[in-house]
Design an enzyme around this catalytic site. Structure first.
Site, PDB file in Angstrom:
ATOM      1  N   TYR A  53       0.935  -1.262  -0.006  1.00 44.93           N
ATOM      2  CA  TYR A  53      -0.071  -0.001  -0.021  1.00 44.93           C
ATOM      3  C   TYR A  53       0.952   1.228   0.060  1.00 44.93           C
ATOM      4  O   TYR A  53       1.999   1.213   0.357  1.00 44.93           O
ATOM      5  CB  TYR A  53      -1.074  -0.066   1.079  1.00 44.93           C
ATOM      6  CG  TYR A  53      -2.106   1.036   1.104  1.00 44.93           C
ATOM      7  CD1 TYR A  53      -2.888   0.661   0.007  1.00 44.93           C
ATOM      8  CD2 TYR A  53      -2.333   2.179   2.117  1.00 44.93           C
ATOM      9  CE1 TYR A  53      -4.028   1.786   0.076  1.00 44.93           C
ATOM     10  CE2 TYR A  53      -3.351   2.780   2.042  1.00 44.93           C
ATOM     11  CZ  TYR A  53      -4.077   2.858   0.902  1.00 44.93           C
ATOM     12  OH  TYR A  53      -5.317   3.783   0.708  1.00 44.93           O
ATOM     13  N   ARG A 174     -16.004  -9.141 -13.824  1.00 49.46           N
ATOM     14  CA  ARG A 174     -15.110  -9.957 -14.347  1.00 49.46           C
ATOM     15  C   ARG A 174     -15.680 -11.371 -14.516  1.00 49.46           C
ATOM     16  O   ARG A 174     -15.045 -12.482 -14.809  1.00 49.46           O
ATOM     17  CB  ARG A 174     -13.654  -9.971 -13.606  1.00 49.46           C
ATOM     18  CG  ARG A 174     -13.067  -8.759 -13.755  1.00 49.46           C
ATOM     19  CD  ARG A 174     -11.715  -8.691 -13.232  1.00 49.46           C
ATOM     20  NE  ARG A 174     -11.775  -8.472 -11.878  1.00 49.46           N
ATOM     21  CZ  ARG A 174     -10.663  -8.612 -10.973  1.00 49.46           C
ATOM     22  NH1 ARG A 174      -9.608  -8.537 -11.477  1.00 49.46           N
ATOM     23  NH2 ARG A 174     -10.713  -8.452  -9.678  1.00 49.46           N
TER      24      ARG A 174
END
Length: 329
Positions: A53, A174
């Site tokens: 991150y 997806r």
């Protein structure tokens, strides 16, 4: 008292984190002790555990960036919030814990009768969805917005907020198995991603092309969603679920004059005024309390189950948020 602590980072996010005990803290003047009611596990939390991150706390650290709790004790000089008041926990305070200490002045009171698990998710995903819809394109009622990762937490909030504001959404997922859940959120159109996405979007919208695209996937998916925009449209990326750099072809970037921008909520928090933050939080809290804004919860875990909780949050094909409920009886 327990907290979910990690002393290292690595490729397996659940490997380093564990529930450890700690003594009840002594409150300083102006502080309160808060019993944590619920805290979600977000993708950013998983990336923090793997070290991927953009902003990493020093080690050792306690997991969790958002959540809600109930004030159980006041330090000297504290009149509000009162004992028993539900409050929004400060961002990044290590919310995967049975109790946290915070300065009374930085706490946002929340409705005591609202679902704490829903309130616990209001710091990150709902503001992200709200700001993605308002900060980049001046949308009007009836305009189309297209997003991928529509079955994500942000995606679900974006669908609901867009509908409340009068916008229409094209939602890209997806896998076929995600379609029904996204439709249940109130989506106008749900499509499975693929090379012919642009053609199917035009068919679904009657030839209208969105001016705003929201991308959380990256890789080739960025270019597919960019191709669905009208000339001069804006694509905003806020994530990279594919773990790949965003791709966009010259046809879209140059000849269609598509602009690509990035959005990171942490930066917005750093730059926004207190008034701007309260406006966003006030809208979100009101909608959640009124039952007009919600997120699916896939599963909830105790602190003792933190390894299982993080593993479940990191796994694919999950419908809804994984929650940590530290003081579940």
């Amino acid at each position: 008292m327990l907290k979910a602590q990690y002393n290292a980072r690595g490729p397996v996010p659940e490997a380093s984190i564990e529930a450890v005990s700690f003594e009840k803290p002594v409150l300083d003047s102006g502080q309160v002790l808060i019993e944590v009611l619920a805290a979600p596990i977000n993708p950013s939390d998983v990336l923090t555990l793997t070290g991927e991150y953009g902003m990493l706390p020093p080690l050792p650290a306690v997991g969790g960036n958002e959540g809600v709790g109930r004030v159980v004790e006041q330090g000297a000089g504290v009149d509000a919030p009162a004992v028993g008041q539900t409050v929004l926990l400060p961002v990044g305070c290590g919310t995967w814990a049975s109790h946290v200490v915070a300065s009374a002045g930085e706490l946002v009171p929340l409705p005591n009768d609202a679902d704490p698990q829903q309130l616990a998710m209001m710091t990150v995903n709902p503001p992200t969805a709200s700001l993605l819809l308002s900060e980049f394109v001046d949308l009007a009622a009836g305009d189309w917005v297209i997003q991928n990762a529509a079955n994500s937490g942000v995606g679900g909030y974006l669908i609901q907020l867009a509908r409340l504001r009068g916008y229409k959404t094209v939602n890209v997922v997806r896998r076929e198995s995600a379609v029904a859940a996204v439709e249940a959120e109130g989506a106008d159109v749900v499509l499975v991603d693929g090379d012919d996405l642009r053609q199917r979007v035009l068919e679904a919208t009657g030839g209208e092309m969105p001016r705003l695209a929201i991308d959380a996937v990256g890789g080739a998916a960025t270019d597919r969603i960019a191709a669905c925009l009208g000339e001069g449209g804006i694509l905003v990326n806020y994530g990279a679920m594919s773990r790949e750099p965003c791709q966009i072809a010259p046809l879209n970037l140059v000849f269609k004059d598509i602009q690509v921008k990035g959005f990171w909520l942490a930066r917005w928090f750093q730059q926004a005024s207190a008034e701007q933050k309260m406006k966003v939080f006030g809208e979100v809290a009101g909608l959640i309390a009124a039952g007009k804004l919600h997120a699916r919860v896939a599963a909830s875990f105790s602190l003792e189950q933190i390894k299982e909780a993080v593993a479940a949050a990191a796994a694919g094909e999950r419908e809804g948020k994984v929650m940590v409920v530290p003081n579940r009886s």
